[in-house]
Motif scaffolding. Structure first.
Motif, PDB file in Angstrom:
ATOM      1  N   ILE A 156      66.418  97.214   6.999  1.00 19.70           N
ATOM      2  CA  ILE A 156      67.045  95.961   7.435  1.00 19.70           C
ATOM      3  C   ILE A 156      68.593  96.554   7.783  1.00 19.70           C
ATOM      4  O   ILE A 156      69.132  96.855   6.855  1.00 19.70           O
ATOM      5  CB  ILE A 156      67.105  94.803   6.620  1.00 19.70           C
ATOM      6  CG1 ILE A 156      65.582  94.436   6.437  1.00 19.70           C
ATOM      7  CG2 ILE A 156      68.110  93.760   7.356  1.00 19.70           C
ATOM      8  CD1 ILE A 156      65.537  93.330   5.395  1.00 19.70           C
ATOM      9  N   ILE A 157      68.932  96.571   9.206  1.00 23.38           N
ATOM     10  CA  ILE A 157      70.239  97.187   9.616  1.00 23.38           C
ATOM     11  C   ILE A 157      71.077  95.896   9.724  1.00 23.38           C
ATOM     12  O   ILE A 157      70.758  94.924  10.557  1.00 23.38           O
ATOM     13  CB  ILE A 157      69.982  97.993  11.061  1.00 23.38           C
ATOM     14  CG1 ILE A 157      68.987  98.998  10.826  1.00 23.38           C
ATOM     15  CG2 ILE A 157      71.262  98.144  11.376  1.00 23.38           C
ATOM     16  CD1 ILE A 157      68.642  99.677  12.330  1.00 23.38           C
ATOM     17  N   GLY A 158      71.913  96.070   8.845  1.00 28.46           N
ATOM     18  CA  GLY A 158      72.950  94.744   8.831  1.00 28.46           C
ATOM     19  C   GLY A 158      72.574  93.695   7.699  1.00 28.46           C
ATOM     20  O   GLY A 158      72.469  92.667   7.854  1.00 28.46           O
ATOM     21  N   ILE A 180      64.769  98.450   2.259  1.00 31.62           N
ATOM     22  CA  ILE A 180      65.841  99.390   2.411  1.00 31.62           C
ATOM     23  C   ILE A 180      66.962  98.449   3.378  1.00 31.62           C
ATOM     24  O   ILE A 180      66.479  98.270   4.502  1.00 31.62           O
ATOM     25  CB  ILE A 180      65.506 100.849   3.172  1.00 31.62           C
ATOM     26  CG1 ILE A 180      64.413 101.277   2.420  1.00 31.62           C
ATOM     27  CG2 ILE A 180      66.457 101.616   3.201  1.00 31.62           C
ATOM     28  CD1 ILE A 180      63.517 102.321   3.608  1.00 31.62           C
ATOM     29  N   ALA A 181      68.107  98.418   2.766  1.00 29.61           N
ATOM     30  CA  ALA A 181      69.283  97.454   3.681  1.00 29.61           C
ATOM     31  C   ALA A 181      70.335  98.414   3.872  1.00 29.61           C
ATOM     32  O   ALA A 181      70.585  99.458   2.955  1.00 29.61           O
ATOM     33  CB  ALA A 181      69.643  96.330   3.013  1.00 29.61           C
ATOM     34  N   THR A 182      71.072  98.191   5.081  1.00 30.21           N
ATOM     35  CA  THR A 182      72.224  98.879   5.304  1.00 30.21           C
ATOM     36  C   THR A 182      73.669  98.513   4.729  1.00 30.21           C
ATOM     37  O   THR A 182      73.585  97.130   4.862  1.00 30.21           O
ATOM     38  CB  THR A 182      72.433  99.425   6.822  1.00 30.21           C
ATOM     39  OG1 THR A 182      72.659  98.082   7.516  1.00 30.21           O
ATOM     40  CG2 THR A 182      71.167 100.026   7.245  1.00 30.21           C
ATOM     41  N   ALA A 183      74.462  98.898   4.280  1.00 25.92           N
ATOM     42  CA  ALA A 183      75.786  98.538   3.928  1.00 25.92           C
ATOM     43  C   ALA A 183      76.490  99.902   3.431  1.00 25.92           C
ATOM     44  O   ALA A 183      76.119 101.069   3.127  1.00 25.92           O
ATOM     45  CB  ALA A 183      75.788  97.633   2.857  1.00 25.92           C
ATOM     46  N   ALA A 197      67.640  93.789  -2.461  1.00 27.24           N
ATOM     47  CA  ALA A 197      67.100  95.006  -1.758  1.00 27.24           C
ATOM     48  C   ALA A 197      66.805  96.111  -2.674  1.00 27.24           C
ATOM     49  O   ALA A 197      67.427  96.443  -4.052  1.00 27.24           O
ATOM     50  CB  ALA A 197      68.100  95.686  -0.906  1.00 27.24           C
ATOM     51  N   ASP A 198      65.788  97.087  -2.389  1.00 31.07           N
ATOM     52  CA  ASP A 198      65.257  98.157  -3.359  1.00 31.07           C
ATOM     53  C   ASP A 198      66.488  99.376  -3.180  1.00 31.07           C
ATOM     54  O   ASP A 198      66.576  99.992  -4.362  1.00 31.07           O
ATOM     55  CB  ASP A 198      63.890  98.285  -3.045  1.00 31.07           C
ATOM     56  CG  ASP A 198      62.759  97.390  -3.553  1.00 31.07           C
ATOM     57  OD1 ASP A 198      62.721  97.147  -4.569  1.00 31.07           O
ATOM     58  OD2 ASP A 198      62.334  96.831  -2.475  1.00 31.07           O
ATOM     59  N   PHE A 199      66.718  99.441  -2.041  1.00 27.87           N
ATOM     60  CA  PHE A 199      67.563 100.635  -1.732  1.00 27.87           C
ATOM     61  C   PHE A 199      68.530 100.234  -0.833  1.00 27.87           C
ATOM     62  O   PHE A 199      68.312  99.260   0.170  1.00 27.87           O
ATOM     63  CB  PHE A 199      66.993 101.742  -0.946  1.00 27.87           C
ATOM     64  CG  PHE A 199      65.585 102.372  -1.938  1.00 27.87           C
ATOM     65  CD1 PHE A 199      65.941 103.590  -2.748  1.00 27.87           C
ATOM     66  CD2 PHE A 199      64.393 102.004  -1.700  1.00 27.87           C
ATOM     67  CE1 PHE A 199      64.709 103.783  -3.515  1.00 27.87           C
ATOM     68  CE2 PHE A 199      63.223 102.124  -2.413  1.00 27.87           C
ATOM     69  CZ  PHE A 199      63.456 103.506  -3.370  1.00 27.87           C
ATOM     70  N   VAL A 200      70.050 100.725  -0.829  1.00 26.51           N
ATOM     71  CA  VAL A 200      70.924 100.307   0.116  1.00 26.51           C
ATOM     72  C   VAL A 200      71.201 101.892   0.551  1.00 26.51           C
ATOM     73  O   VAL A 200      71.656 102.413  -0.273  1.00 26.51           O
ATOM     74  CB  VAL A 200      72.014  99.479  -0.890  1.00 26.51           C
ATOM     75  CG1 VAL A 200      73.088  99.179   0.337  1.00 26.51           C
ATOM     76  CG2 VAL A 200      71.486  98.293  -1.218  1.00 26.51           C
ATOM     77  N   VAL A 201      71.463 101.924   1.677  1.00 26.79           N
ATOM     78  CA  VAL A 201      71.821 103.152   2.375  1.00 26.79           C
ATOM     79  C   VAL A 201      73.025 102.815   3.431  1.00 26.79           C
ATOM     80  O   VAL A 201      73.361 101.526   4.009  1.00 26.79           O
ATOM     81  CB  VAL A 201      70.562 103.688   3.378  1.00 26.79           C
ATOM     82  CG1 VAL A 201      69.374 103.958   2.472  1.00 26.79           C
ATOM     83  CG2 VAL A 201      70.286 102.737   4.296  1.00 26.79           C
ATOM     84  N   ASP A 202      73.674 103.897   3.784  1.00 27.59           N
ATOM     85  CA  ASP A 202      74.884 104.021   4.569  1.00 27.59           C
ATOM     86  C   ASP A 202      74.732 104.020   6.003  1.00 27.59           C
ATOM     87  O   ASP A 202      73.850 104.943   6.696  1.00 27.59           O
ATOM     88  CB  ASP A 202      75.777 105.086   4.168  1.00 27.59           C
ATOM     89  CG  ASP A 202      77.118 105.005   4.893  1.00 27.59           C
ATOM     90  OD1 ASP A 202      77.465 104.416   5.603  1.00 27.59           O
ATOM     91  OD2 ASP A 202      77.928 106.160   4.575  1.00 27.59           O
ATOM     92  N   HIS A 203      74.891 102.795   6.532  1.00 29.78           N
ATOM     93  CA  HIS A 203      74.834 102.760   8.352  1.00 29.78           C
ATOM     94  C   HIS A 203      75.410 103.765   8.905  1.00 29.78           C
ATOM     95  O   HIS A 203      75.161 103.936  10.140  1.00 29.78           O
ATOM     96  CB  HIS A 203      74.916 101.401   8.650  1.00 29.78           C
ATOM     97  CG  HIS A 203      76.511 100.932   8.602  1.00 29.78           C
ATOM     98  ND1 HIS A 203      77.321 101.240   9.433  1.00 29.78           N
ATOM     99  CD2 HIS A 203      77.008 100.359   7.438  1.00 29.78           C
ATOM    100  CE1 HIS A 203      78.631 100.475   8.957  1.00 29.78           C
ATOM    101  NE2 HIS A 203      78.396 100.069   7.695  1.00 29.78           N
ATOM    102  N   LYS A 204      76.320 104.493   8.415  1.00 29.66           N
ATOM    103  CA  LYS A 204      77.168 105.390   9.121  1.00 29.66           C
ATOM    104  C   LYS A 204      76.656 106.783   9.310  1.00 29.66           C
ATOM    105  O   LYS A 204      76.810 107.372  10.283  1.00 29.66           O
ATOM    106  CB  LYS A 204      78.804 105.560   8.826  1.00 29.66           C
ATOM    107  CG  LYS A 204      79.576 104.219   8.760  1.00 29.66           C
ATOM    108  CD  LYS A 204      80.878 104.387   7.692  1.00 29.66           C
ATOM    109  CE  LYS A 204      81.415 103.462   7.606  1.00 29.66           C
ATOM    110  NZ  LYS A 204      82.876 103.451   6.586  1.00 29.66           N
ATOM    111  N   ASN A 205      75.704 107.169   8.397  1.00 29.85           N
ATOM    112  CA  ASN A 205      74.745 108.103   8.382  1.00 29.85           C
ATOM    113  C   ASN A 205      73.170 107.846   8.062  1.00 29.85           C
ATOM    114  O   ASN A 205      72.792 108.273   7.108  1.00 29.85           O
ATOM    115  CB  ASN A 205      75.271 109.154   7.399  1.00 29.85           C
ATOM    116  CG  ASN A 205      76.648 109.477   7.617  1.00 29.85           C
ATOM    117  OD1 ASN A 205      77.177 110.305   8.615  1.00 29.85           O
ATOM    118  ND2 ASN A 205      77.576 109.001   6.694  1.00 29.85           N
TER     119      ASN A 205
END
Length: 337
Positions: A156-158, A180-183, A197-205
């Motif tokens: 989920i982007i955003g 997996i969500a971006t933040a 969210a199970d995982f939060v990832v960096d939308h910049k990379n």
């Protein structure tokens, strides 16, 4: 009745970007409810329409926008069967008609749901537009179901935005997906985790962040930020025979050919499609809102309210739009009348 609107598309800092005025209380048509509004929510669509709908003109009468409201039914049209006078309701409205930034509004009963009993008016007001959008993109566009898709991965982007916040909850708690969500900021990362969210990832990379989280590819991707900016990234991360869906539109043509070798599906989602085109299944929005109300009352879903402003005033609308335009809003903003 009192209403807030605009005659031209001024920048939000302009003193007349919103103006207060008096107008005639609307009269319900055959399938309409007349609702006395108690609280509203503000969404990105609000400021986008404010910025674009009167760009090079001055309207004769102010345009009233706003798509999220909670209130009490005051009158009903002759063919109304779903609600009665006195019913507490919530809804996201119809983009082709007068909005909710006013004391009263008429709204087609088929896109209205019962207000969640356990939530305050401001907690309820932030739900309809985002919940309908997230529900439709997951279950109507991609057609995810827990029976066949439980355990699959969704990016989920955003994740910390209004739609992302409720989409995380629906994807996790209703569909049983691995989310997996971006933040990128500490506060947005924490917010996404709170939504489930199970995982939060960096939308910049994004590509490297998703892979560092242990996913070479993902089954589904939801774009709530910018289709063009993330297109090549989504093409890379989606699994063969996966599905990408977006709500953001596209300033440039989307290169669908890049999905061909993986046989990937792509869908647009616009929450207003059913009401705009009076589709045969328009009443599905009534049904979805009632299901969501039950899920909220049962504690399965939770409100995404994060900021409350008090009073139907031009200043509060300006403040809410300014916050949204900053691009740093977490969750949802409500205005309690």
């Amino acid at each position: 009745m009192k209403a807030i609107g605009f005659k031209t598309s001024f920048p939000i800092e302009n003193p007349e970007s919103f103006i207060e005025f008096e107008t005639v209380k609307p009269v319900p048509g055959a399938h309409d409810l007349l609702v006395k509004i108690d609280a509203i929510s503000v969404n990105p669509v609000d400021f986008k329409i404010r910025q674009s709908s009167a760009k090079e003109t001055v309207l004769d009468t102010p345009k009233i926008i706003g798509w999220d409201a909670v209130g009490i039914v005051q009158a009903v049209g002759q063919d109304v069967t779903l609600f009665e006078v006195g019913d507490p309701v919530y809804y996201a409205g119809d983009i082709t008609k007068q909005g909710s930034n006013a004391e009263y509004q008429i709204i087609d009963e088929r896109i209205v749901g019962r207000k969640p009993k356990s939530l305050s008016i401001e907690e309820s007001a932030v739900i309809p537009l985002t919940a309908l959008t997230a529900w439709e993109i997951l279950f109507d566009r991609i057609r995810i179901s827990a029976d066949k898709d439980k355990g699959k991965s969704i990016l989920i982007i955003g994740g910390a935005g209004g739609v992302g916040s409720i989409a995380i909850q629906l994807a996790k708690k209703i569909a049983g997906l691995t989310v997996i969500a971006t933040a990128s900021r500490p506060e947005t990362i924490e917010w996404c985790k709170q939504q489930g969210a199970d995982f939060v990832v960096d939308h910049k990379n994004l590509i490297s962040s998703v892979r560092e989280a242990g996913f070479e590819h993902v089954d589904f991707i939801l774009d709530f930020v910018d289709t063009n900016a993330y297109w090549d990234t989504m093409v890379e991360l989606i699994k063969p025979q996966g599905h990408i869906a977006s709500i953001t539109g596209s300033a440039e043509p989307v290169v669908l050919n890049k999905l061909k070798s993986k046989s990937v599906s792509f869908s647009w989602e616009l929450m207003y499609t059913r009401s705009m085109y009076q589709t045969e299944d328009m009443i599905e929005q009534h049904n979805i809102l009632n299901i969501v109300a039950d899920l909220l009352d049962d504690g399965i879903l939770k409100t995404t309210l994060n900021t409350t402003l008090n009073g139907l005033t031009a200043e509060n609308l300006k403040k809410a739009h300014e916050l949204l335009e900053s691009g740093k809003t977490i969750g949802k903003i409500a205005i309690k009348f």
